[in-house]
Design a protein around this motif. Structure first.
Motif, PDB file in Angstrom:
ATOM      1  N   ILE A  61       0.893  -1.408  -0.151  1.00 49.58           N
ATOM      2  CA  ILE A  61       0.118   0.033   0.159  1.00 49.58           C
ATOM      3  C   ILE A  61       0.861   1.270  -0.071  1.00 49.58           C
ATOM      4  CG2 ILE A  61      -1.834   1.289   1.313  1.00 49.58           C
ATOM      5  CD1 ILE A  61      -2.648  -1.324   2.422  1.00 49.58           C
ATOM      6  N   HIS A  62       0.565   2.050  -0.897  1.00 43.64           N
ATOM      7  CA  HIS A  62       1.383   3.228  -1.046  1.00 43.64           C
ATOM      8  C   HIS A  62       0.774   4.555  -0.782  1.00 43.64           C
ATOM      9  CE1 HIS A  62       4.464   1.094  -3.228  1.00 43.64           C
ATOM     10  NE2 HIS A  62       3.570   0.416  -3.854  1.00 43.64           N
ATOM     11  N   ASP A  63       1.255   5.664  -0.746  1.00 45.92           N
ATOM     12  CA  ASP A  63       0.721   7.043  -0.749  1.00 45.92           C
ATOM     13  C   ASP A  63      -0.025   7.422  -1.876  1.00 45.92           C
ATOM     14  OD1 ASP A  63       3.179   8.519   1.435  1.00 45.92           O
ATOM     15  OD2 ASP A  63       1.671   7.159   2.003  1.00 45.92           O
ATOM     16  N   SER A  76     -22.380  16.587  -4.455  1.00 42.45           N
ATOM     17  CA  SER A  76     -22.579  17.872  -4.631  1.00 42.45           C
ATOM     18  C   SER A  76     -21.647  18.598  -5.859  1.00 42.45           C
ATOM     19  CB  SER A  76     -22.576  18.505  -3.337  1.00 42.45           C
ATOM     20  OG  SER A  76     -23.488  17.819  -2.332  1.00 42.45           O
ATOM     21  N   LEU A  77     -21.654  17.875  -6.790  1.00 39.71           N
ATOM     22  CA  LEU A  77     -20.694  18.738  -7.727  1.00 39.71           C
ATOM     23  C   LEU A  77     -20.908  19.902  -8.232  1.00 39.71           C
ATOM     24  CD1 LEU A  77     -19.752  15.165  -9.639  1.00 39.71           C
ATOM     25  CD2 LEU A  77     -18.049  16.896  -8.568  1.00 39.71           C
ATOM     26  N   LYS A  78     -20.134  20.793  -8.475  1.00 36.75           N
ATOM     27  CA  LYS A  78     -20.425  22.165  -9.170  1.00 36.75           C
ATOM     28  C   LYS A  78     -19.490  22.334 -10.301  1.00 36.75           C
ATOM     29  CE  LYS A  78     -19.751  23.721  -4.254  1.00 36.75           C
ATOM     30  NZ  LYS A  78     -19.144  24.866  -3.454  1.00 36.75           N
ATOM     31  N   PRO A  79     -19.793  22.935 -11.109  1.00 35.51           N
ATOM     32  CA  PRO A  79     -19.211  23.333 -12.434  1.00 35.51           C
ATOM     33  C   PRO A  79     -17.624  23.615 -12.357  1.00 35.51           C
ATOM     34  CG  PRO A  79     -21.309  24.558 -12.449  1.00 35.51           C
ATOM     35  CD  PRO A  79     -21.262  23.836 -10.997  1.00 35.51           C
ATOM     36  N   GLU A  80     -17.361  24.223 -11.294  1.00 35.88           N
ATOM     37  CA  GLU A  80     -15.909  24.547 -11.137  1.00 35.88           C
ATOM     38  C   GLU A  80     -15.270  23.213 -10.877  1.00 35.88           C
ATOM     39  OE1 GLU A  80     -18.538  26.064  -9.676  1.00 35.88           O
ATOM     40  OE2 GLU A  80     -18.061  26.700  -7.577  1.00 35.88           O
ATOM     41  N   ASP A  81     -15.828  22.095 -10.730  1.00 33.70           N
ATOM     42  CA  ASP A  81     -15.149  20.786 -10.525  1.00 33.70           C
ATOM     43  C   ASP A  81     -14.722  20.264 -11.814  1.00 33.70           C
ATOM     44  OD1 ASP A  81     -17.326  20.168  -7.607  1.00 33.70           O
ATOM     45  OD2 ASP A  81     -15.310  20.784  -7.501  1.00 33.70           O
ATOM     46  N   THR A  82     -15.324  20.941 -12.701  1.00 25.55           N
ATOM     47  CA  THR A  82     -14.960  20.260 -14.042  1.00 25.55           C
ATOM     48  C   THR A  82     -13.528  20.249 -14.142  1.00 25.55           C
ATOM     49  OG1 THR A  82     -17.039  21.171 -15.062  1.00 25.55           O
ATOM     50  CG2 THR A  82     -15.145  20.729 -16.639  1.00 25.55           C
ATOM     51  N   ALA A  83     -12.756  19.214 -14.545  1.00 22.70           N
ATOM     52  CA  ALA A  83     -11.347  19.147 -14.995  1.00 22.70           C
ATOM     53  C   ALA A  83     -10.912  17.797 -15.229  1.00 22.70           C
ATOM     54  CB  ALA A  83     -10.652  19.544 -13.638  1.00 22.70           C
ATOM     55  N   VAL A  84      -9.680  17.594 -15.788  1.00 26.52           N
ATOM     56  CA  VAL A  84      -9.150  16.010 -15.770  1.00 26.52           C
ATOM     57  C   VAL A  84      -8.749  15.719 -14.606  1.00 26.52           C
ATOM     58  CG1 VAL A  84      -7.361  14.687 -16.906  1.00 26.52           C
ATOM     59  CG2 VAL A  84      -8.840  16.326 -18.178  1.00 26.52           C
ATOM     60  N   TYR A  85      -9.000  14.483 -13.800  1.00 24.81           N
ATOM     61  CA  TYR A  85      -8.838  14.079 -12.617  1.00 24.81           C
ATOM     62  C   TYR A  85      -7.696  12.965 -12.890  1.00 24.81           C
ATOM     63  CZ  TYR A  85     -12.220  16.739 -10.239  1.00 24.81           C
ATOM     64  OH  TYR A  85     -12.977  17.798  -9.966  1.00 24.81           O
ATOM     65  N   LEU A  86      -6.529  13.302 -12.156  1.00 21.05           N
ATOM     66  CA  LEU A  86      -5.335  12.553 -12.188  1.00 21.05           C
ATOM     67  C   LEU A  86      -5.015  11.758 -10.982  1.00 21.05           C
ATOM     68  CD1 LEU A  86      -4.379  15.409 -13.852  1.00 21.05           C
ATOM     69  CD2 LEU A  86      -3.239  13.614 -15.057  1.00 21.05           C
ATOM     70  N   CYS A  87      -4.727  10.576 -11.078  1.00 17.37           N
ATOM     71  CA  CYS A  87      -4.384   9.736  -9.776  1.00 17.37           C
ATOM     72  C   CYS A  87      -2.714   9.695  -9.740  1.00 17.37           C
ATOM     73  CB  CYS A  87      -4.938   8.474  -9.538  1.00 17.37           C
ATOM     74  SG  CYS A  87      -4.576   7.305 -10.780  1.00 17.37           S
ATOM     75  N   ASN A  88      -2.228   9.967  -8.668  1.00 13.48           N
ATOM     76  CA  ASN A  88      -0.865   9.847  -8.211  1.00 13.48           C
ATOM     77  C   ASN A  88      -0.537   9.148  -7.223  1.00 13.48           C
ATOM     78  OD1 ASN A  88       1.329  11.023  -6.556  1.00 13.48           O
ATOM     79  ND2 ASN A  88       1.893  11.411  -8.636  1.00 13.48           N
ATOM     80  N   LEU A  89       0.467   8.347  -7.545  1.00 19.04           N
ATOM     81  CA  LEU A  89       1.046   7.258  -6.378  1.00 19.04           C
ATOM     82  C   LEU A  89       2.570   7.753  -6.063  1.00 19.04           C
ATOM     83  CD1 LEU A  89       0.942   3.432  -6.380  1.00 19.04           C
ATOM     84  CD2 LEU A  89       3.111   4.538  -5.930  1.00 19.04           C
ATOM     85  N   ILE A 107       8.425   3.331  -0.463  1.00 18.35           N
ATOM     86  CA  ILE A 107       9.871   2.943  -0.168  1.00 18.35           C
ATOM     87  C   ILE A 107      10.892   3.682  -1.067  1.00 18.35           C
ATOM     88  CG2 ILE A 107      11.670   1.091  -0.496  1.00 18.35           C
ATOM     89  CD1 ILE A 107       9.480  -0.922   0.078  1.00 18.35           C
ATOM     90  N   THR A 108      10.507   3.604  -2.170  1.00 16.77           N
ATOM     91  CA  THR A 108      11.484   4.578  -3.232  1.00 16.77           C
ATOM     92  C   THR A 108      11.185   6.055  -3.375  1.00 16.77           C
ATOM     93  OG1 THR A 108      10.230   4.331  -5.260  1.00 16.77           O
ATOM     94  CG2 THR A 108      11.755   2.368  -4.549  1.00 16.77           C
ATOM     95  N   ARG A 109      10.098   6.543  -2.886  1.00 18.14           N
ATOM     96  CA  ARG A 109       9.233   7.967  -2.997  1.00 18.14           C
ATOM     97  C   ARG A 109       9.292   8.161  -4.512  1.00 18.14           C
ATOM     98  NH1 ARG A 109       6.184   7.569   0.559  1.00 18.14           N
ATOM     99  NH2 ARG A 109       5.820   9.859   0.035  1.00 18.14           N
ATOM    100  N   ARG A 110       9.397   7.474  -5.290  1.00 12.87           N
ATOM    101  CA  ARG A 110       9.222   7.568  -6.690  1.00 12.87           C
ATOM    102  C   ARG A 110       7.556   7.967  -6.998  1.00 12.87           C
ATOM    103  NH1 ARG A 110      10.834   3.989 -12.013  1.00 12.87           N
ATOM    104  NH2 ARG A 110       9.861   5.457 -13.669  1.00 12.87           N
TER     105      ARG A 110
END
Length: 117
Positions: free
Chosen positions: A29-31, A84-97, A101-104
């Protein structure tokens, strides 16, 4: 490590949507975090979930979005429930890991969320 984001789409203001990020290539499990980038704007952190379970939310989504993780399946999927989504929530959503251990850092391909008014 590979990330596969899914679940974006078109929703009316006030509606809800859940985006998912499936992790493959690692059994620990990572951050994890969700970012978003709207047209003409900088990428911003939306929510994060540390490997120890501590969550963080940007002020703009606090109380409306929830980040969670499925630790049972091999994919270790991370979810972002958006209510409760708002028009300002419009975006491309990207996940990051962030590898614990390596912090990469690793990025998924992004999924588009469009909220109509």
């Amino acid at each position: 490590v590979q990330l596969q984001a899914s679940g974006g789409g078109l929703v009316q203001a006030g509606g809800f949507l859940r985006v998912s990020c499936a992790v493959s290539g690692s059994s620990i499990i990572h951050d994890m975090a969700w970012y978003r980038q709207a047209p003409g704007k900088q990428r911003e952190l939306v929510a994060s979930l540390r490997s120890d379970g501590e969550a963080y939310y940007a002020d703009a989504v606090k109380g409306r979005f929830t980040i969670s993780r499925d630790n049972v399946t091999a994919k270790k999927t991370v979810f972002l429930q958006m209510n409760s989504l708002k028009p300002e929530d419009t975006a491309v959503y990207l996940c990051n890991l962030a590898h614990v251990i390596t912090r990469r850092g690793y990025w998924g391909q992004g999924t588009l969320v469009t909220v109509s008014s």
